[in-house]
Design an enzyme around this catalytic site. Structure first.
Site, short mmCIF file in Angstrom:
data_model
loop_
_atom_site.label_atom_id
_atom_site.label_comp_id
_atom_site.label_asym_id
_atom_site.label_seq_id
_atom_site.Cartn_x
_atom_site.Cartn_y
_atom_site.Cartn_z
N GLU A 109 0.81 -1.22 0.00
CA GLU A 109 0.00 0.00 0.00
C GLU A 109 0.85 1.27 0.00
O GLU A 109 0.34 2.36 0.20
CB GLU A 109 -0.93 0.01 1.22
N ARG A 161 2.21 1.89 4.54
CA ARG A 161 1.87 2.88 3.51
C ARG A 161 3.01 3.81 3.14
O ARG A 161 2.84 4.67 2.28
CB ARG A 161 0.64 3.68 3.94
N GLY A 221 -5.33 -0.99 15.75
CA GLY A 221 -5.65 -2.08 16.66
C GLY A 221 -6.96 -1.95 17.38
O GLY A 221 -7.27 -2.76 18.27
N THR A 285 -7.97 4.75 17.35
CA THR A 285 -6.60 4.77 16.88
C THR A 285 -6.42 5.72 15.69
O THR A 285 -7.31 5.91 14.87
CB THR A 285 -6.14 3.36 16.47
N ASN A 305 -12.36 4.11 14.83
CA ASN A 305 -13.58 3.58 15.44
C ASN A 305 -13.42 3.25 16.91
O ASN A 305 -12.31 3.25 17.46
CB ASN A 305 -14.01 2.31 14.70
N ASP A 350 -18.04 1.05 12.89
CA ASP A 350 -16.67 1.11 12.36
C ASP A 350 -16.55 2.18 11.29
O ASP A 350 -15.86 2.02 10.29
CB ASP A 350 -16.23 -0.25 11.81
N CYS A 655 -11.28 -16.48 12.13
CA CYS A 655 -10.46 -16.94 11.00
C CYS A 655 -10.64 -16.12 9.73
O CYS A 655 -9.78 -16.15 8.84
CB CYS A 655 -10.76 -18.41 10.68
#
Length: 731
Positions: A109, A161, A221, A285, A305, A350, A655
């Site tokens: 990115e 990035r 995170g 964050t 968020n 979010d 997962c």
């Protein structure tokens, strides 16, 4: 253009088809060292020679002209270049000048930085490369040697990035929470500081910014449960100068940081006294947009968020929860609070406000006088124009379909649609957690006064997670994305679901808040944007095509097949009177992992590259040479419908973000359906529960799954493999 649609409920069979690409709800924590001071053993006095002698004034004076000195091209982060050799008439002669293979097949990115003829670029796992910008010749490579186990803390692949360059040093944020300074000439590390508590699931994926000798870095995170902040470090020594927290101290007590004052005045009152935010950090964050406003000498940054996502769990008191999902401005020297504007009060979905923030002067004052503004198109789907001097709302409008809100009030506060704050009954919303615009950088042409938004339409079905409790899953959402989903979904259903998603490039007029033109893409996920004074807009796409559009009309003037997905923001520069355009490629990041499905039916994963173009370039990009999926190993199906349902739930919670929705991998990481370990419960548990592959990044999930849960997941994965083979006519 007012494109607001009403909240709607979707039939049960429709829900899974609409939520697939927005699912990003699994992971696990890995134990690391606590936050530490600067690594003194690694300190070396930086070389202050003329090499890479970037200063704050040089960035202000040069901007995005012959060089690309900072992440957004200039401090205003307009991603607009004054170069004109490439223009509407000449762009058809653009060809490949050189390519360079990055050392990863994970997501890429990075926007390259070009200084004094040298290109500095990053790839997955925070590797840094210095290349000759005219030829692609490798000058040096720096590997921070990250413990791969930290990868499970990365919500959206182990991406990076880019870097910042300042006074002979290259600064990089490392995925495990380190901030490091490298000698720009040699790649030798000058200093390293751990910026986070590494016992918690923090990551760094964003590019640092450097202003007046201070390196600015945030972290990620929030999906896993942390407390966000922005920090400034001394560029010479790595010593912390200031820190601004974005959510209160859990006890609403002082942190002895610069943010204490504003939380005592107004931040603390926007939070209750209990709820999961007290133990789970609250989120917020600062993982991407950080902009220096040199006119007002302030830092303007976007905040993410909440943690958990669901406010009912995060803060039952129901407050606005400052400074979640907000644009915040602080004094550049001290970090002291100046103003804020909250795009999504009491965020529940979010809807981060970490997306590109662009500074510009718009003719919005008396008799068309210029007003210094901050512009953003965050996840929630509205385009905001904010007064950069004081944070006052000027205007806002939906730039795509929005169903969670019916509009904005006179103060810019969203008018929430009835039922948008989801409960036990599933409800499908636009946008979903992937957002109407994600991290992909937008651009702004100051001559045409148009912002170019890499927009997308990716809905999701939200419902309250009835199983949610502290520590019940590493992914700290409080939302159940398996609600209303049948336990078995065929590859044909997956393909149909993906086809229903949309991506767009929108040329947006911020003065009148409407689209000038729009181009629809075949795939929902998007790529970053570059604007040039040559009347061009460049954008890479998920399908690997790099396109130059007419900036005024949206007409496609040129395209090139990159043979790999292109998410990153392009850059342009000039050396010896030759203009180059460069972009990094690499199939990975959030969409590839969570919505890429089986890679033999989508874009194949490849080794990431830097691809650089110039007029008359004659080089080529190698075709990917990848092995076919081996389906020779197929376990015997087992498990009741109830067991498969349990398997789906645990798979979605733990997962999905790495191995894909409904066990259909993009190929970036292993497709579990065809793994030999699915045939044997002991072998499966040795990986999932015992963590024997932790060094490869697959850590133990024993903290979140019982042996019975793991076996239910195995049954579910096997059932998905059988469903795929049945579609193909194989017994």
């Amino acid at each position: 253009m007012r494109m607001i649609s009403r909240l709607r409920k979707v039939p049960a069979l429709g829900r899974p088809l609409m939520l697939l690409a927005a699912l990003a709800i699994l992971g696990a924590c890995s134990e690391q060292k606590p936050e530490s001071s600067t690594e003194s053993a690694a300190q070396v006095s930086p070389d202050k020679s003329a090499f890479a002698a970037v200063t704050t004034q040089r960035i202000i004076d040069t901007g995005a002209s012959d060089e690309w000195l900072t992440y957004g091209g200039s401090y205003d982060e307009q991603r607009h270049s004054s170069l004109t050799a490439l223009n509407r008439e000449t762009v058809t002669n653009l060809g490949v000048a050189w390519t360079y293979d990055l050392q990863t097949n994970r997501g890429v990115e990075s926007t390259p930085i070009v200084v004094d003829g040298v290109m500095y670029v990053t790839s997955a796992w925070s590797l840094v490369y210095a290349l000759d910008a005219a030829t692609g010749k490798e000058l040096w490579v720096y590997n921070p040697e990250v413990d791969k186990a930290v990868g499970v803390n990365a919500c959206c692949d182990v991406v990076n990035r880019g870097v910042a360059v300042y006074e002979g040093q290259v600064f990089v944020g490392v995925i495990d929470g380190r901030l490091e300074a490298l000698d720009a000439a040699t790649g030798k590390r000058n200093w390293s500081v751990v910026t986070v508590d590494q016992s918690k699931p923090y990551t760094i994926t964003g590019a640092p910014r450097v202003v007046n000798g201070k390196v600015l870095i945030g972290n990620g995170g929030a999906e896993l449960g942390v407390r966000g902040y922005l920090s400034a470090y001394d560029a010479n020594s790595g010593d912390k100068v200031w820190r601004f927290y974005t959510v209160p101290n859990p006890n609403k007590e002082p942190d002895n940081e610069i943010s204490d004052e504003v939380f005592a005045k107004l931040g603390n009152d926007s939070w209750g006294d209990d709820g999961h935010w007290v133990t789970d950090g609250g989120g917020g964050t600062v993982w991407d947009s950080i902009v220096y406003d040199d006119v007002n000498d302030q830092i303007v940054f976007g905040v993410g968020n909440g943690s958990p996502w669901n406010r009912n769990f995060r803060d039952p008191a129901g407050g606005d929860n400052l400074f979640l999902s907000s644009i915040v401005a602080v004094d550049a020297d001290t970090g002291r609070y100046r103003w804020h504007f909250q795009t999504t009060p009491g965020d529940n979905w979010d809807y981060t406000a970490t997306q590109s923030i662009i500074l510009a002067d718009l003719p919005l004052g008396d008799e068309g006088s210029p007003v210094r503004v901050a512009m953003q198109a965050p996840k929630n789907g509205f385009f905001y124009v904010i007064n950069a001097t004081n944070g006052e709302f000027i205007s806002g409008e939906a730039f795509g379909p929005v169903s969670w809100a019916t509009g904005l009030d006179k103060n810019g506060r969203p008018i929430e649609a009835e039922g948008a704050r989801y409960g036990k009954n599933p409800v499908t919303l636009l946008p979903g957690p992937s957002g109407a615009h994600n991290w992909h950088p937008m651009a702004y042409n100051p001559e045409l006064e148009l912002a170019y938004i890499p927009a997308q339409e990716i809905p999701a079905t939200y419902a309250e997670d009835s199983r949610f409790s502290a520590g019940s899953t590493a992914w700290n959402t409080g939302a159940d994305f398996a609600a209303g989903t049948p336990p078995i979904l065929s590859p044909a259903d997956l393909k149909a679901a993906r086809a229903a998603l949309k991506g767009r490039l929108i040329a947006w007029d911020p003065k009148v808040q409407e689209a000038r033109w729009s181009v629809e893409h075949a795939n929902a996920w998007n790529g970053g944007v570059l604007s040039t004074a040559g009347g061009l807009v460049f954008q890479g796409r998920l399908d690997g095509v790099f396109v130059a559009y007419d900036a005024a009309t949206g007409e496609a003037l040129w395209s090139y097949d990159l043979h790999s997905g292109a998410n990153a923001g392009p850059a342009t520069f000039s050396i010896d009177n030759t203009q180059y355009v460069t972009i990094t490629t690499g199939w990975g990041s959030l969409y590839a992992l969570t919505a890429g499905y089986a890679y033999d039916e989508a874009l194949a994963p490849t080794v990431g590259k830097v691809v650089t173009f110039k007029l008359g370039g004659t080089k080529s990009i190698a075709e990917p040479d990848l092995p076919q999926v081996d389906r020779s190993t197929l376990a015997v199906a087992f498990g009741s419908e109830e067991m498969l349902r349990e398997g789906l739930v645990h798979y979605a919670r733990n997962c999905l973000v790495c191995h894909g929705p409904f066990a259909a991998s993009s190929g970036v990481l292993p497709d579990l359906r065809w793994s030999p370990i699915t045939a044997n419960a002991d072998a499966w548990n040795s990986v999932v529960i015992d963590g024997i592959l932790a060094k490869n990044g697959m850590v133990s999930f024993a903290e979140y799954l019982t042996n019975e849960d793991a076996e239910a997941i195995r049954a579910y994965v096997v059932s998905q493999a059988r469903a795929d083979m049945n579609i193909r006519g194989v017994d």
